[in-house]
Structure formats: C-alpha cells, structure tokens
Design an enzyme around this catalytic site. Structure first.
Site, PDB file in Angstrom:
ATOM      1  N   HIS A  50       0.826  -1.166   0.042  1.00 49.65           N
ATOM      2  CA  HIS A  50      -0.169   0.003  -0.024  1.00 49.65           C
ATOM      3  C   HIS A  50       0.905   1.381   0.087  1.00 49.65           C
ATOM      4  CE1 HIS A  50      -3.930   1.886   0.594  1.00 49.65           C
ATOM      5  NE2 HIS A  50      -3.241   2.717   1.374  1.00 49.65           N
ATOM      6  N   HIS A  96     -10.119   2.915  -0.408  1.00 47.83           N
ATOM      7  CA  HIS A  96     -10.327   2.381   1.072  1.00 47.83           C
ATOM      8  C   HIS A  96     -11.050   1.099   1.087  1.00 47.83           C
ATOM      9  CE1 HIS A  96      -9.459   4.377   5.236  1.00 47.83           C
ATOM     10  NE2 HIS A  96      -8.482   4.348   4.723  1.00 47.83           N
TER      11      HIS A  96
END
Length: 735
Positions: A50, A96
């Site tokens: 990420h 998200h």
C-alpha cells in the site's frame, strides 16, 4: 505502572507484519543488526504494498505524467495542474477498499477524509468530491449491509465537512462479493503561488504535529490493506480508522491560515502508516535526517508505546516542518481553532531516522533506504488470452427490444442511482452547475465564468476480457464524458484496483491495463498526474474484476457554455456521432439479457475518439446542439432512454435495416455521442460532419410522452421511469 516488554522478533512475528523472509533479510542487512520491535513495525509500514508500490512502480513509470499544464505529477499528496489566471487545480483518487469491507461506515468515511487531506495538504481548498463504488451480487447476504454503510459513510463525512459530492459510479458484480471497492476522489482550487509540497528542507527545523490526538485506531491499517482476505476478516476491525469530519473542517481552516502566514516549509498528511510514512517521506524527499521525540506526541489514550504511536492511523492529523521564527504564530493559529500543536522533533543532517521515547532510542534507521528504496519487483505476468469476436448474427434475441430496454434501465447496473446521490449534499458551497445524473459534474470556480467538469469511469467487464482495450476504454470514456458536457479534458488521476499480484494472471491484467491507460493518455493528451494502486483485492483466492478507475477533470472557459443529457424541445433531430456496427461482445445486453459474459470488448480507436470528441465540443461551445450524451453501457437505446427521462420528453427512433435491430440498439461501439439539434442546425451539423470525415446518422425525433423503438410498441415515459427509478430503493428497503 508496569512497563510493557517488547516481543522477541521471531519468524512468525515477521510474517504477521507482512514481510517475506527475503525482505526481512534485506531489512536486517540495511540495519546491520536485528531490528527492534518498533523498527520492525516501521519497516512493515513503509515496505508494504500500500505504501511502497513495490509490485507496481516499475510499470507506473511508463505512464505519461507531464504536459503543458502539469505543475506536480505523481509523487506528491495530489497532482497539480495549471488552469490559467493564476489558479491551479489539485486532485487525486485513493482507495479504502479493505477497511470499507470490514467496517463500511468508518471505512468509507475515512476514505473521504483522507483524500480531502491529500488535497488541502497541497494548499488547495476542496471544491468537489466523487466516488466509485463496487459491490457484490445484490443477492449476496452482505451486499445490502455494505451499500448502506458505505453510502452513509461517504455522505456522513462529506456532508459534515462541507464539500459537495458531485458524481461517481455504483457497480454490482458477484466478483466483489468478498471485497467491495471504495474509491474516493477530491478536487481542490488554489492560487498558483500557494502550492505546498512535502520535502523537508534545511537542518535543525522543528517538526510539528498538528490536528487531532493519536489513539490506537488504525494500527497496521496499511499492512492490512496490503493483504488478501481469508476467513476472519471481521477480526481486523481494530485496524479501521475512526473519522471526525468536524475536526477535519477545523484542520482545513487552520492549515490554510497557517500556510498563508508563511510559516510552512513542508507539509505532509498523516494518512496510511500515519506518523511513520509522513515523517520518513518528508525527510527522504529532502535528503535530510529526522529525529522524533514521541513523548511530545498528543495522545488520547494513556500508556501508548512507541510502536503504537508510530503505526496509529488516527485521522485528521498533519505533520509540518516550520520556520522556527514563526513557531509562535503557527501555534497561536492552531490553538485558536482548538487543535493540538506540538513540536515532536527536528530535521538533521545525518540521513538517519531516529525515534526516541523519553530519551530511549526506539528506532535508528537509514532514512533514504526506508523512504526511497523499498523492494521493487518485476513480477512474472501472463497476458490475458484474447476472446473470440461475437457477431451480431450470433446472438438470438431472447426478448423484444422494448422488453430488453425495460430490463436494462431497471437492472442493478442500469437503474437510477438517485437513492445514492440524494444522500450526498451536492449543492453546498453554491457552485454546483451540473449535479449527479449526467455525463460529468460541473462546478463553477469562484465567481466564474470559468468552471471545471469532473467524472470517474471504468468498465470492469471490458478489462477482464481484454486488459489493454479495457484500460484504453476507461480513459476514453472518462474523456468522452468530460467532452459531452463541453469541457476540455486536461488531466487524470487513477485508482488501480486488482487482485493478488503474485499470481501471474492477475499481474498480467495489471500490466495490460497500464499499457492501455498509457496509450490512451498519450493520444488524448490527458496526462496522469496522481493516483493510487490497490492490490490483493481478493478473498479466499477469488479476485475482483480488474477495476482501473479513471478520474478526470476538464476546463470550461465559460460554464454557461455546457451541455446536459436532457431533451429540450419537441421536434428536434436526434443524431449519433460515430460509427455504429452493433458490437455486442462484453455488452450489458449480452450479460443482463442473454446471460452471457463473453466475447471480446469493443475496440477503442483513440484517433477517432479525439476527432469525434473535438467535433462535439466545438458544437457545444458554439451552441449548435441542445443535448449531448456519451454512448456507453447499454448502447444507443439506453442513452436515448436516459435523455428522454432527464428531459421528460419522448422520442421516436428508427433503426434501419443494415444490422440486426437488437445489435443496433444495444451494441456498445465506442467513440459515439448522441446529440439533439433543431432541424436547421441538424442539417448544418450533418454537412460539417461529412466534410470532416466524421460518421453521423439521424436516429429520429424528439416529442410525445413515450419512447418508440422502430418495430416495437411504444413505452410510456411513466412506465420507463418506474422501471428506472424503482430497483435500488426497493432493494435497499426490502427486509
């Protein structure tokens, strides 16, 4: 009080931190010793997928990121483009996904909060938000819960913060059953001399913590987002952050006021990996060292360890490097706004990253290697096999074309999204010119007349069938939607959502889509200035559809020179710009009416896209057309139905005889626009198009209270509207 003892570093602990054995050995070699527990946590945060983009950056480097208007491309909190008159636009999209599947309200809410901070960290005041949401099959027992929570979270944060949510998409498919997607986009306006970046400069400058206090929420959030789900995903709930939009509004105002004071040297949002990533990136980008004293970090919980403070992803926090002589000015601003202000460290000339707690060294690491030299992989990948082209004559229509149209406009992926966007405040700030429901949103910039068109697009079923063509089409459709309202597309952001990159077929999807996005961005002169990669979106080995969401912005010199999709008056001519061959492969008609997810997707001719789009934009600006709609999902029939419903006016459509009617109405050929014009203007448009070598065809005429497809019984607008508006609210209210 009993002091916490740090656990011993074991192979199991390393594995739990998401590091492969060879990565851990690389980390130990950099340190020259075994790491401390805090150092292991910092490495896991900085080297996870990420934060480090270790599987994707080798391919991302191939994207076109520069252009005449580009001021800051990828690498900052948001991309920045010049729009003239001393103004710039900052914008970005981020995901998200994993947090929203675990805890949909807070996952979506903090996704919105995070992307807003990315924009105002650059010095830009947010003026619009968008989102792209993907959910599993409506019949899946978890889907309704996720839709309800995610939509409430998006609206709850954006509405409370005070920024209009102006557009987006909602998509359903069984491949998202175990992994929904929540992609949030924010756009902000700034002065060209008021942009701030994250690279720290000068030695001995104070590093200041700003905003809300640090808690134990979101610890290991970035690491969790870099892993595929298995059984027990709900147990990861503590890794989901908790947002406070009212605190973020205060942070926005305090930050912009502080920037105006001249006190800021560098600024970084505390997003993924919190204090760790923000401080490492600031130092590494500036070729400086950083020393932090964690006892000065404002905490809302007692007894927090260095490990917890470094990895917390508590929301509404910033990190800044300030001019020492203006420290008191800066502190007074934040105290006025009721926010924490604390000097927690300083820059050094050591190029080391040193973390202390009450004088005890908890971490001492080389900062450049942690910030800039994470592992980089060229993972094995295999190209997706080409599918056979499906001919229109290969498909026997199972129902009449009128029935097919009714089913498509009332299907989960074809119905109105009003239930969703009416939960968002889309008119706050008073500058919304076009609200959700059309091809792209339009927002006026300050008092005008200049405006900005904004949209986000992707067709995952195309990307699954042919990643290269699917990547091209996502960019081309974004470009078309912006053009269809009269905007000049200037730059894009992306959110690249894929499964596990360690599987060669998934990595092949990623590589193919990147190649397609890059080619389209180059030909359409639509540079990629920011973005996000979200990998490992799969559960128990089931990957999502490849979903490279493209968000784009376009400039309008005068917002009054825009087009909408709504029919305006009876007796106007309906025309289609672009060639219609009746391409049914990968179409909505084939999937929803025929029950087949098969065939090659429509090819994307980028030069035709540019010619047709430039022609349509010129028509809009010269006021020669009364309505314009991009032709995409569902083909001509669905586009015309949407125009009729938007204008509450019917139409009669003729199909001709040169291709089967079902293919004519529902084929998804690219580079097409449906337009309307008066009889006199239509004749001139026909002449001009033919002179320019642009395909054009008359489809019929507006008027009446029904939509009539040639050879079919008329469909009243009331019946059509009931089908279009009914499915989503009925689904969400069903027990």
């Amino acid at each position: 009080m009993t002091l916490k003892t740090e656990p011993a570093i074991t192979p199991a602990l390393v594995r739990d931190h998401g590091l492969k054995p060879d990565e851990y050995e690389r980390f130990k070699k950099l340190l020259g010793r075994e790491p401390s527990f805090t150092e292991l946590g910092i490495c896991s945060a900085m080297w996870n997928e990420h934060c480090s983009y270790k599987s994707s950056k080798i391919h991302l480097k191939t994207l076109p990121t520069s252009g005449a208007r580009v001021i800051h491309g990828p690498g900052e909190n948001a991309g920045v483009v010049d729009i003239g008159d001393g103004q710039v636009i900052a914008f970005k999209m981020e995901s998200h996904n994993h947090p929203s599947y675990i805890e949909p309200y807070q996952g979506a809410a903090t996704g919105v909060g995070g992307i807003l901070r990315d924009v105002f960290t650059m010095g830009a005041r947010p003026i619009a938000c968008l989102n792209a949401l993907s959910f599993g099959s409506p019949s899946h027992p978890r889907t309704k819960h996720l839709v309800s929570g995610v939509v409430a979270g998006v609206g709850g944060y954006g509405n409370s913060f005070g920024v209009p949510t102006l557009g987006g998409s909602v998509y359903f498919h069984p491949r998202y059953n175990g992994n929904c997607l929540v992609n949030a986009m924010a756009v902000g306006l700034a002065k060209s001399d008021g942009i701030f970046t994250s690279a720290a400069t000068s030695v001995g400058k104070p590093i200041v913590y700003l905003g809300s206090k640090t808690g134990r929420d979101g610890i290991h959030g970035a690491t969790m987002a870099s892993q595929e789900f298995g059984e027990g995903a709900e147990e990861k709930r503590p890794t989901v952050q908790v947002g406070d939009p009212f605190a973020e509004k205060l942070l926005l105002e305090a930050t912009l006021e502080l920037m105006a004071s001249g006190a800021v040297i560098a600024i970084q949002d505390m997003g993924a990996a919190g204090l760790t990533s923000s401080s490492v990136e600031m130092g590494a980008k500036g070729n400086l060292g950083v020393e932090l004293n964690l006892e000065n970090v404002p905490c809302r919980e007692t007894g927090m360890s260095a490990y917890e403070m470094m990895l917390s992803e508590s929301q509404e926090r910033m990190l800044m490097v300030l001019k020492p002589e203006l420290e008191d000015v800066a502190k007074a601003i934040f105290i006025k706004w009721g926010l924490d202000f604390a000097v927690i460290g300083h820059t050094t000339d050591t190029k080391r990253y040193v973390v202390k707690l009450n004088g005890e060294i908890k971490a001492d690491m080389p900062i450049k290697e942690m910030g800039d030299e994470a592992p980089e992989y060229d993972r094995p990948h295999v190209e997706t096999a080409k599918r056979a082209v499906i001919k229109a004559t290969d498909i026997e229509p199972p129902v009449s074309n009128a029935d097919a149209l009714m089913q498509l406009v009332g299907s989960p992926n074809g119905c109105s999204r009003r239930w969703v966007w009416e939960q968002y405040d889309h008119i706050i700030l008073g500058n919304s010119v076009q609200i959700p429901g059309g091809d792209a949103a339009i927002v006026r910039l300050e008092d005008g007349p200049k405006g900005l068109a904004i949209t986000c697009d992707v067709t995952p079923r195309y990307c699954e069938a042919d990643p290269f063509e699917g990547g091209k089409q996502a960019v081309a459709e974004c470009w078309r939607n912006l053009t269809a309202v009269g905007g000049e597309p200037i730059a894009l952001t992306d959110n690249l959502n894929f499964g596990n990159p360690e599987r060669p077929e998934i990595m092949g999807q990623f590589v193919g889509c990147i190649k397609g996005i890059g080619e389209a961005a180059r030909v359409l002169e639509f540079p990629v200035v920011s973005g996000n990669v979200s990998l490992y979106n799969e559960t128990n080995g089931q990957a999502i559809l490849p979903t490279p969401t493209i968000g784009g912005i376009a400039l309008l010199d005068d917002v009054t020179l825009n087009a909408t999709i709504a029919f305006k008056a009876a007796g106007e001519v309906i025309l289609v710009i672009g060639e219609t061959t009746g391409w049914l492969g990968c179409s909505m008609y084939l999937a929803d009416i025929c029950g087949q997810e098969a065939g090659a997707p429509p090819p994307v001719d980028l030069l035709a896209e540019k010619r047709h789009g430039d022609f349509v934009r010129a028509l809009i600006r010269s006021k020669h057309v009364t309505a314009v709609h991009d032709c995409s999902d569902g083909g001509l029939a669905v586009a015309i139905a949407e125009m009729a419903l938007a204008g509450n006016m019917g139409a009669s459509i003729k199909a001709g005889a040169y291709i089967p009617h079902h293919a004519f109405y529902f084929g998804e050929d690219q580079a097409r626009y449906v337009i309307t014009a008066t009889q006199a203007e239509a004749a001139k448009i026909n002449t001009d198009a033919k002179f320019a070598g642009i395909p054009i065809m008359s489809l019929g005429e507006t008027g009446g209270e029904a939509l009539t497809l040639e050879g079919e019984a008329p469909i009243s607008l009331i019946t059509l509207r009931n089908a279009h508006e009914h499915w989503l609210p009925e689904y969400m209210s069903r027990k």
